[in-house]
Design a protein around this motif. Sequence first.
Motif, PDB file in Angstrom:
ATOM      1  N   GLN A 213     -30.039  -1.108  12.171  1.00  0.00           N
ATOM      2  CA  GLN A 213     -31.018  -1.844  11.377  1.00  0.00           C
ATOM      3  C   GLN A 213     -30.448  -2.117   9.995  1.00  0.00           C
ATOM      4  OE1 GLN A 213     -34.382   0.411   9.900  1.00  0.00           O
ATOM      5  NE2 GLN A 213     -35.761  -1.335  10.117  1.00  0.00           N
ATOM      6  N   ILE A 214     -30.578  -3.334   9.525  1.00  0.00           N
ATOM      7  CA  ILE A 214     -30.091  -3.717   8.194  1.00  0.00           C
ATOM      8  C   ILE A 214     -31.277  -3.824   7.245  1.00  0.00           C
ATOM      9  CG2 ILE A 214     -28.941  -5.496   6.833  1.00  0.00           C
ATOM     10  CD1 ILE A 214     -27.353  -6.237   9.306  1.00  0.00           C
ATOM     11  N   LEU A 215     -31.174  -3.132   6.119  1.00  0.00           N
ATOM     12  CA  LEU A 215     -32.180  -3.212   5.060  1.00  0.00           C
ATOM     13  C   LEU A 215     -31.516  -3.753   3.803  1.00  0.00           C
ATOM     14  CD1 LEU A 215     -34.014   0.235   5.478  1.00  0.00           C
ATOM     15  CD2 LEU A 215     -34.768  -1.996   6.312  1.00  0.00           C
ATOM     16  N   LEU A 216     -32.041  -4.842   3.285  1.00  0.00           N
ATOM     17  CA  LEU A 216     -31.529  -5.424   2.056  1.00  0.00           C
ATOM     18  C   LEU A 216     -32.371  -4.955   0.877  1.00  0.00           C
ATOM     19  CD1 LEU A 216     -30.863  -9.059   3.358  1.00  0.00           C
ATOM     20  CD2 LEU A 216     -29.288  -7.112   3.259  1.00  0.00           C
ATOM     21  N   PRO A 217     -31.882  -5.118  -0.352  1.00  0.00           N
ATOM     22  CA  PRO A 217     -32.665  -4.690  -1.515  1.00  0.00           C
ATOM     23  C   PRO A 217     -34.086  -5.254  -1.480  1.00  0.00           C
ATOM     24  CG  PRO A 217     -30.460  -5.256  -2.207  1.00  0.00           C
ATOM     25  CD  PRO A 217     -30.553  -5.634  -0.753  1.00  0.00           C
ATOM     26  N   ASN A 218     -35.064  -4.413  -1.768  1.00  0.00           N
ATOM     27  CA  ASN A 218     -36.503  -4.710  -1.764  1.00  0.00           C
ATOM     28  C   ASN A 218     -37.121  -4.632  -0.371  1.00  0.00           C
ATOM     29  OD1 ASN A 218     -38.806  -5.265  -3.452  1.00  0.00           O
ATOM     30  ND2 ASN A 218     -38.934  -7.272  -2.460  1.00  0.00           N
ATOM     31  N   GLU A 219     -36.328  -4.309   0.633  1.00  0.00           N
ATOM     32  CA  GLU A 219     -36.885  -4.072   1.961  1.00  0.00           C
ATOM     33  C   GLU A 219     -37.019  -2.558   2.182  1.00  0.00           C
ATOM     34  OE1 GLU A 219     -35.612  -7.743   4.844  1.00  0.00           O
ATOM     35  OE2 GLU A 219     -34.117  -6.158   4.545  1.00  0.00           O
ATOM     36  N   SER A 235     -33.001 -11.601  -4.344  1.00  0.00           N
ATOM     37  CA  SER A 235     -31.869 -12.529  -4.514  1.00  0.00           C
ATOM     38  C   SER A 235     -30.771 -11.845  -5.327  1.00  0.00           C
ATOM     39  CB  SER A 235     -32.339 -13.796  -5.225  1.00  0.00           C
ATOM     40  OG  SER A 235     -32.862 -13.484  -6.504  1.00  0.00           O
ATOM     41  N   THR A 236     -29.577 -12.408  -5.291  1.00  0.00           N
ATOM     42  CA  THR A 236     -28.458 -11.858  -6.054  1.00  0.00           C
ATOM     43  C   THR A 236     -27.608 -12.995  -6.596  1.00  0.00           C
ATOM     44  OG1 THR A 236     -26.649 -10.245  -5.976  1.00  0.00           O
ATOM     45  CG2 THR A 236     -26.894 -11.711  -4.079  1.00  0.00           C
ATOM     46  N   ILE A 237     -26.701 -12.647  -7.467  1.00  0.00           N
ATOM     47  CA  ILE A 237     -25.801 -13.635  -8.070  1.00  0.00           C
ATOM     48  C   ILE A 237     -24.478 -13.602  -7.324  1.00  0.00           C
ATOM     49  CG2 ILE A 237     -24.578 -14.285 -10.189  1.00  0.00           C
ATOM     50  CD1 ILE A 237     -26.862 -12.986 -11.759  1.00  0.00           C
ATOM     51  N   ALA A 241     -22.076  -7.248  -6.551  1.00  0.00           N
ATOM     52  CA  ALA A 241     -22.213  -6.307  -5.430  1.00  0.00           C
ATOM     53  C   ALA A 241     -23.665  -6.261  -4.984  1.00  0.00           C
ATOM     54  CB  ALA A 241     -21.741  -4.922  -5.856  1.00  0.00           C
ATOM     55  N   TYR A 242     -23.857  -6.252  -3.688  1.00  0.00           N
ATOM     56  CA  TYR A 242     -25.195  -6.286  -3.083  1.00  0.00           C
ATOM     57  C   TYR A 242     -25.332  -5.039  -2.215  1.00  0.00           C
ATOM     58  CZ  TYR A 242     -29.322  -8.867  -1.323  1.00  0.00           C
ATOM     59  OH  TYR A 242     -30.588  -9.305  -1.031  1.00  0.00           O
ATOM     60  N   ALA A 243     -26.310  -4.198  -2.542  1.00  0.00           N
ATOM     61  CA  ALA A 243     -26.484  -2.946  -1.800  1.00  0.00           C
ATOM     62  C   ALA A 243     -27.127  -3.220  -0.443  1.00  0.00           C
ATOM     63  CB  ALA A 243     -27.328  -1.976  -2.605  1.00  0.00           C
ATOM     64  N   THR A 292     -27.764   6.777   7.855  1.00  0.00           N
ATOM     65  CA  THR A 292     -27.818   5.681   6.905  1.00  0.00           C
ATOM     66  C   THR A 292     -26.467   5.467   6.236  1.00  0.00           C
ATOM     67  OG1 THR A 292     -30.145   6.093   6.405  1.00  0.00           O
ATOM     68  CG2 THR A 292     -28.918   4.805   4.804  1.00  0.00           C
ATOM     69  N   LEU A 293     -26.038   4.207   6.186  1.00  0.00           N
ATOM     70  CA  LEU A 293     -24.844   3.808   5.456  1.00  0.00           C
ATOM     71  C   LEU A 293     -25.237   2.785   4.403  1.00  0.00           C
ATOM     72  CD1 LEU A 293     -22.410   3.176   8.463  1.00  0.00           C
ATOM     73  CD2 LEU A 293     -22.711   5.289   7.173  1.00  0.00           C
ATOM     74  N   THR A 294     -24.583   2.843   3.234  1.00  0.00           N
ATOM     75  CA  THR A 294     -24.860   1.866   2.177  1.00  0.00           C
ATOM     76  C   THR A 294     -23.562   1.173   1.764  1.00  0.00           C
ATOM     77  OG1 THR A 294     -26.714   3.172   1.331  1.00  0.00           O
ATOM     78  CG2 THR A 294     -25.809   1.503  -0.129  1.00  0.00           C
ATOM     79  N   TYR A 295     -23.556  -0.141   1.899  1.00  0.00           N
ATOM     80  CA  TYR A 295     -22.411  -0.957   1.514  1.00  0.00           C
ATOM     81  C   TYR A 295     -22.729  -1.633   0.186  1.00  0.00           C
ATOM     82  CZ  TYR A 295     -21.095  -0.725   6.486  1.00  0.00           C
ATOM     83  OH  TYR A 295     -20.767  -0.318   7.761  1.00  0.00           O
TER      84      TYR A 295
END
Length: 299
Positions: A213-219, A235-237, A241-243, A292-295
């Motif tokens: 399962q992929i969770l993006l920031p704010n999810e 959203s990101t710039i 880096a996007y967690a 859980t892994l965080t990229y």
Amino acid sequence: ITDNYYNRVNVDGPGLWFHTSDPYDVEGSTSYLESGTTSFAVTMVTAGSQTLWVYPVTKGLYSTGTVVNIPITAAGVDHFQLLVQPESALPGSPTGRSGTPNNGVAFTAGTAYLATVNAVDAFFNLVSTNTSVTLLSTAPYGTPSAATGGLTQSLVAGTTVFTFTFLTGQMPDASLLKNQLSVSGLIAGSATGDLPNLIEDLPMKANTATKLQILLPNETALPGSAVGKSGSPSSTIAGDAYAITVRLTDNWFNAVGYGPQGSTPKLVTSDSSDLNTPDASQSFTASTNSFTLTYNHPL
């Protein structure tokens, strides 16, 4: 006390006591004869055909008196009894049941279990009635659940069996979740009208790992739900880096600790200019509760 021809004999003094076939009866104390007779207060609480024996305190003084086939019938409905497999009813006993829900082991998300509902008197004897009852649960998702409501069935001769399935095996942070089952219904003429019964603290656990399962920031993870998460990605710039969080879960998005083999998933994006794809910088550690892994992946 009588002779061999059941003529009463006027005897004073010898003590008598009694015993019944009801293992949960309320027995009195020794009673003494006066002019060849005495009385006992006998309370049997288990419905069925029972037997009563009367003995002399002095062994062998008189023969045992026996009364068989004493009919004990259930009283009026006092409440609903809820039994979760492999529990079984034990009428007349203080708790009315034997066994422990799921043998004391945590319930597995996505697995069907059985719950029996009985209409019983104050001593847990089954009372024949065909009223409707509803099985309810505090589980966030499943059948029944807080999201979908309860299951309703009619009792047949005072009993029915529900099939229930919990889909949420843990809290959103993967900590322990305990569910509650309850049953409610109406009995005509009862003092309270609504007669509930509940079983609390049913511990849950995830099922077998099947997906990432992929969770993006704010999810936020939402185990047991149809999509497994809530919220909209932030959203990101470009270039920042996007967690990105990856969770190993079962079919119902409950996080599962990794098995004995270990694994290194690869994070791949659709960005043709992404120089860091595939990203294999994170790994699930073998034989741990790691799920859980965080990229921190630039996009």
